[in-house]
Scaffold this motif. Sequence first.
Motif, PDB file in Angstrom:
ATOM      1  N   LEU A 104      20.695  40.197  52.029  1.00 40.33           N
ATOM      2  CA  LEU A 104      19.866  39.333  52.826  1.00 40.33           C
ATOM      3  C   LEU A 104      19.188  40.009  53.512  1.00 40.33           C
ATOM      4  N   VAL A 105      19.647  41.792  53.475  1.00 38.54           N
ATOM      5  CA  VAL A 105      18.487  42.557  54.083  1.00 38.54           C
ATOM      6  C   VAL A 105      17.962  42.923  53.201  1.00 38.54           C
ATOM      7  N   GLY A 106      17.838  42.965  51.450  1.00 42.22           N
ATOM      8  CA  GLY A 106      16.642  42.585  51.188  1.00 42.22           C
ATOM      9  C   GLY A 106      15.902  41.625  50.902  1.00 42.22           C
ATOM     10  N   ALA A 107      16.300  40.141  51.782  1.00 47.40           N
ATOM     11  CA  ALA A 107      15.326  39.538  51.420  1.00 47.40           C
ATOM     12  C   ALA A 107      14.625  39.479  53.079  1.00 47.40           C
ATOM     13  N   ILE A 108      15.338  39.425  54.205  1.00 51.42           N
ATOM     14  CA  ILE A 108      14.472  38.999  55.034  1.00 51.42           C
ATOM     15  C   ILE A 108      13.085  40.875  54.779  1.00 51.42           C
ATOM     16  N   ALA A 109      14.258  41.584  54.302  1.00 52.74           N
ATOM     17  CA  ALA A 109      12.580  43.126  54.145  1.00 52.74           C
ATOM     18  C   ALA A 109      11.913  43.063  53.412  1.00 52.74           C
TER      19      ALA A 109
ATOM     20  N   ALA B 119      15.318  49.466  49.501  1.00 54.39           N
ATOM     21  CA  ALA B 119      15.375  50.654  48.793  1.00 54.39           C
ATOM     22  C   ALA B 119      15.560  51.144  49.985  1.00 54.39           C
ATOM     23  N   PRO B 120      16.063  52.693  49.670  1.00 53.99           N
ATOM     24  CA  PRO B 120      16.028  53.561  51.218  1.00 53.99           C
ATOM     25  C   PRO B 120      14.940  53.560  51.962  1.00 53.99           C
ATOM     26  N   ASP B 121      13.880  53.608  51.093  1.00 51.91           N
ATOM     27  CA  ASP B 121      12.729  54.724  51.912  1.00 51.91           C
ATOM     28  C   ASP B 121      11.491  52.964  52.368  1.00 51.91           C
ATOM     29  N   ASP B 122      12.497  51.980  52.433  1.00 51.12           N
ATOM     30  CA  ASP B 122      11.919  50.899  52.714  1.00 51.12           C
ATOM     31  C   ASP B 122      11.116  50.887  54.139  1.00 51.12           C
TER      32      ASP B 122
END
Length: 215
Positions: free
Chosen positions: A134-139, A96-99
């Motif tokens: 990938l970025v979402g999974a790492i986050a 999410a943008p605010d993650d």
Amino acid sequence: MRLAELSERSGISTATVKYYLREGLLPPGRRVSATHAEYEETHLRRLGLIRALTQVGRLPVATAREVLACVDDTSLDQHSRIGAAVWALPHGDRPAPDDPEADGAERTAQALLKELDWEFSQSAGPASPAYRMLVGAIAALRRLGYPCGQENLLPYARAAAQVASRDLDLVAGIDDAEEQIEAAVACTVLYEPVLLSLRRLAEAEESNRRFSEEG
């Protein structure tokens, strides 16, 4: 071949074939009369790809149409056609943008790609659905406190590189350019469940070896 034979050979009902024709997933046949058309082997192959996308990959018809449009776009070079078609497939969640973990996750992803010398993926960055996934999974891993640094992800990336090389060996072994793109899309859809299932089976074997009680 006529529609009935196309249906029989593909294993797809005539009603479904007609639906694919109406929705633009399957190109029209050669009209031989006001009520009949003839179809070729290319139609049979396209039906196989449509089935892989909609039944195995569970893509909505609208998404499958986008994928097939990329397959048919001869204005692109082969790498771009394959990439556009695969990028059109569904991907996992992006952060999410605010993650609050998103920036750290992106730094890790960029460092990983640099270590691997994956220049195309670095340059594509967020334009790539796989990169965003990938970025979402790492986050998500960061939020839950699981190891997800560059050194943790590198073995997975190297294993993925071996899989990708095998995939492209298969694609490169096909002479026809359109068939190459269809194969790249179909293999992405069809082999991902194979990879997932093999990983889980391997984990079960390793868990049994490490943790099961002897005797």
